[in-house]
Write a protein that holds these residues in place. Structure first.
Motif, PDB file in Angstrom:
ATOM      1  N   LEU A 147       0.822  -1.206   0.000  1.00 45.72           N
ATOM      2  CA  LEU A 147       0.000   0.000   0.000  1.00 45.72           C
ATOM      3  C   LEU A 147       0.858   1.259   0.000  1.00 45.72           C
ATOM      4  O   LEU A 147       0.578   2.214  -0.741  1.00 45.72           O
ATOM      5  CB  LEU A 147      -0.928  -0.004   1.217  1.00 45.72           C
ATOM      6  CG  LEU A 147      -1.815   1.246   1.388  1.00 45.72           C
ATOM      7  CD1 LEU A 147      -2.739   1.427   0.185  1.00 45.72           C
ATOM      8  CD2 LEU A 147      -2.624   1.152   2.677  1.00 45.72           C
ATOM      9  N   GLU A 148       1.922   1.274   0.821  1.00 46.17           N
ATOM     10  CA  GLU A 148       2.742   2.472   0.914  1.00 46.17           C
ATOM     11  C   GLU A 148       3.462   2.777  -0.401  1.00 46.17           C
ATOM     12  O   GLU A 148       3.638   3.947  -0.769  1.00 46.17           O
ATOM     13  CB  GLU A 148       3.755   2.358   2.060  1.00 46.17           C
ATOM     14  CG  GLU A 148       4.744   1.218   1.954  1.00 46.17           C
ATOM     15  CD  GLU A 148       4.230  -0.087   2.548  1.00 46.17           C
ATOM     16  OE1 GLU A 148       5.070  -0.953   2.863  1.00 46.17           O
ATOM     17  OE2 GLU A 148       2.995  -0.229   2.699  1.00 46.17           O
ATOM     18  N   VAL A 149       3.838   1.721  -1.130  1.00 43.00           N
ATOM     19  CA  VAL A 149       4.507   1.927  -2.415  1.00 43.00           C
ATOM     20  C   VAL A 149       3.507   2.456  -3.442  1.00 43.00           C
ATOM     21  O   VAL A 149       3.826   3.355  -4.234  1.00 43.00           O
ATOM     22  CB  VAL A 149       5.159   0.623  -2.904  1.00 43.00           C
ATOM     23  CG1 VAL A 149       5.833   0.830  -4.276  1.00 43.00           C
ATOM     24  CG2 VAL A 149       6.180   0.118  -1.902  1.00 43.00           C
ATOM     25  N   ARG A 150       2.311   1.932  -3.411  1.00 43.79           N
ATOM     26  CA  ARG A 150       1.291   2.415  -4.344  1.00 43.79           C
ATOM     27  C   ARG A 150       0.890   3.853  -4.031  1.00 43.79           C
ATOM     28  O   ARG A 150       0.644   4.646  -4.954  1.00 43.79           O
ATOM     29  CB  ARG A 150       0.081   1.482  -4.311  1.00 43.79           C
ATOM     30  CG  ARG A 150       0.413   0.093  -4.840  1.00 43.79           C
ATOM     31  CD  ARG A 150      -0.764  -0.685  -5.301  1.00 43.79           C
ATOM     32  NE  ARG A 150      -0.331  -1.806  -6.134  1.00 43.79           N
ATOM     33  CZ  ARG A 150      -1.147  -2.719  -6.638  1.00 43.79           C
ATOM     34  NH1 ARG A 150      -2.452  -2.648  -6.390  1.00 43.79           N
ATOM     35  NH2 ARG A 150      -0.672  -3.693  -7.391  1.00 43.79           N
ATOM     36  N   LEU A 151       0.821   4.195  -2.764  1.00 41.26           N
ATOM     37  CA  LEU A 151       0.526   5.581  -2.406  1.00 41.26           C
ATOM     38  C   LEU A 151       1.651   6.514  -2.843  1.00 41.26           C
ATOM     39  O   LEU A 151       1.400   7.635  -3.287  1.00 41.26           O
ATOM     40  CB  LEU A 151       0.304   5.697  -0.896  1.00 41.26           C
ATOM     41  CG  LEU A 151      -0.993   5.069  -0.357  1.00 41.26           C
ATOM     42  CD1 LEU A 151      -1.021   5.141   1.162  1.00 41.26           C
ATOM     43  CD2 LEU A 151      -2.217   5.760  -0.960  1.00 41.26           C
ATOM     44  N   LEU A 152       2.896   6.037  -2.737  1.00 39.61           N
ATOM     45  CA  LEU A 152       4.037   6.822  -3.195  1.00 39.61           C
ATOM     46  C   LEU A 152       3.956   7.042  -4.703  1.00 39.61           C
ATOM     47  O   LEU A 152       4.207   8.147  -5.200  1.00 39.61           O
ATOM     48  CB  LEU A 152       5.332   6.108  -2.828  1.00 39.61           C
ATOM     49  CG  LEU A 152       6.638   6.858  -3.100  1.00 39.61           C
ATOM     50  CD1 LEU A 152       6.718   8.133  -2.274  1.00 39.61           C
ATOM     51  CD2 LEU A 152       7.835   5.946  -2.792  1.00 39.61           C
ATOM     52  N   GLY A 153       3.583   5.986  -5.428  1.00 42.32           N
ATOM     53  CA  GLY A 153       3.417   6.117  -6.871  1.00 42.32           C
ATOM     54  C   GLY A 153       2.302   7.080  -7.239  1.00 42.32           C
ATOM     55  O   GLY A 153       2.445   7.882  -8.172  1.00 42.32           O
ATOM     56  N   LEU A 154       1.206   7.017  -6.490  1.00 42.34           N
ATOM     57  CA  LEU A 154       0.093   7.928  -6.738  1.00 42.34           C
ATOM     58  C   LEU A 154       0.505   9.370  -6.468  1.00 42.34           C
ATOM     59  O   LEU A 154       0.172  10.286  -7.238  1.00 42.34           O
ATOM     60  CB  LEU A 154      -1.097   7.545  -5.860  1.00 42.34           C
ATOM     61  CG  LEU A 154      -2.340   8.439  -5.947  1.00 42.34           C
ATOM     62  CD1 LEU A 154      -2.888   8.467  -7.372  1.00 42.34           C
ATOM     63  CD2 LEU A 154      -3.417   7.968  -4.974  1.00 42.34           C
ATOM     64  N   ALA A 155       1.245   9.583  -5.377  1.00 42.04           N
ATOM     65  CA  ALA A 155       1.713  10.934  -5.059  1.00 42.04           C
ATOM     66  C   ALA A 155       2.625  11.464  -6.164  1.00 42.04           C
ATOM     67  O   ALA A 155       2.544  12.640  -6.538  1.00 42.04           O
ATOM     68  CB  ALA A 155       2.449  10.922  -3.724  1.00 42.04           C
TER      69      ALA A 155
END
Length: 224
Positions: A107-115
């Motif tokens: 989840l944290e990696v996907r949120l980083l990608g989204l950001a």
């Protein structure tokens, strides 16, 4: 693991990038602009391959990108003081984060990608190739993983990235615009072909390639 095909992709990307920048020395050679359109999609392919074959995110990779984003900006500004965008490295750095978000399920990696994608959207006009350029490495990741019609995604993103150039966007029917878009789309097919050529004795492209970008900008400036 070293891949001769991947090294070949990197060499062609670097050579076509240099060909594009030779226009600063030889302004009459405008055809080199078209050749230069192959470079960015191939750099994005190299990034996508590295992202896909890594089992987890590589913070050292990100660190190198961030460091050379800072180091490359002064030579880039010195060579092209009228540019309205940063050098290509910030675009690729954000692209790396988005590609990680697509490749990994944490989840944290996907949120980083989204950001990173949101930053690309907000600052699109200040980034070389804009938001489409930020999304292109992830487009490569998806196309290589899913196949089929998803191969249209990197083609469309490569073409859209070139249309962030206001002159090209305002002259869609001009021959140079059509050739630019054709080269951007063709770069996707060429990249796939180069990646399959794994039996040529290609010199390895190692970390010195990070330094190649700012150094070649300085050399071109000296020769102008």
């Amino acid at each position: 693991m070293r891949s001769a095909g991947l090294d070949l992709v990197k060499w062609v990307a670097m050579l076509t990038m240099v060909a594009d920048h030779v226009r600063f020395i030889w302004p009459e050679a405008q055809g080199l602009f078209i050749i230069g359109r192959f470079a960015f999609p191939l750099f994005c392919l190299a990034m996508a391959v590295n992202v896909a074959r890594a089992g987890s995110i590589n913070l050292r990779y990100l660190g190198w990108m961030l460091a050379f984003a800072v180091l490359s900006e002064p030579p880039y500004r010195w060579l092209d003081p009228d540019s309205q965008t940063f050098s290509i490295i910030p675009t690729l750095t954000l692209g790396l984060l988005v590609a990680w978000g697509v490749q990994h399920q944490q989840l944290e990696v996907r949120l980083l990608g989204l950001a990173a994608a949101l930053l690309g959207a907000v600052f699109s006009e200040h980034l070389m190739y804009g938001l489409p350029g930020v999304l292109l490495p992830a487009g490569w990741v998806l196309a290589r993983r899913q196949g089929g019609l998803t191969w249209l995604l990197p083609c469309l993103l490569a073409m859209a990235g070139n249309l962030t150039n206001s002159w090209l966007r305002g002259h869609l029917a001009a021959p140079v615009t059509l050739l630019t878009l054709a080269a951007a789309a063709l770069a996707i097919a060429i990249g796939c072909l180069l990646l399959r050529i794994d039996h040529w004795p290609v010199p390895a492209v190692r970390r010195w390639a990070y330094l190649f970008y700012p150094v070649h900008l300085l050399l071109i400036k000296v020769l102008v």
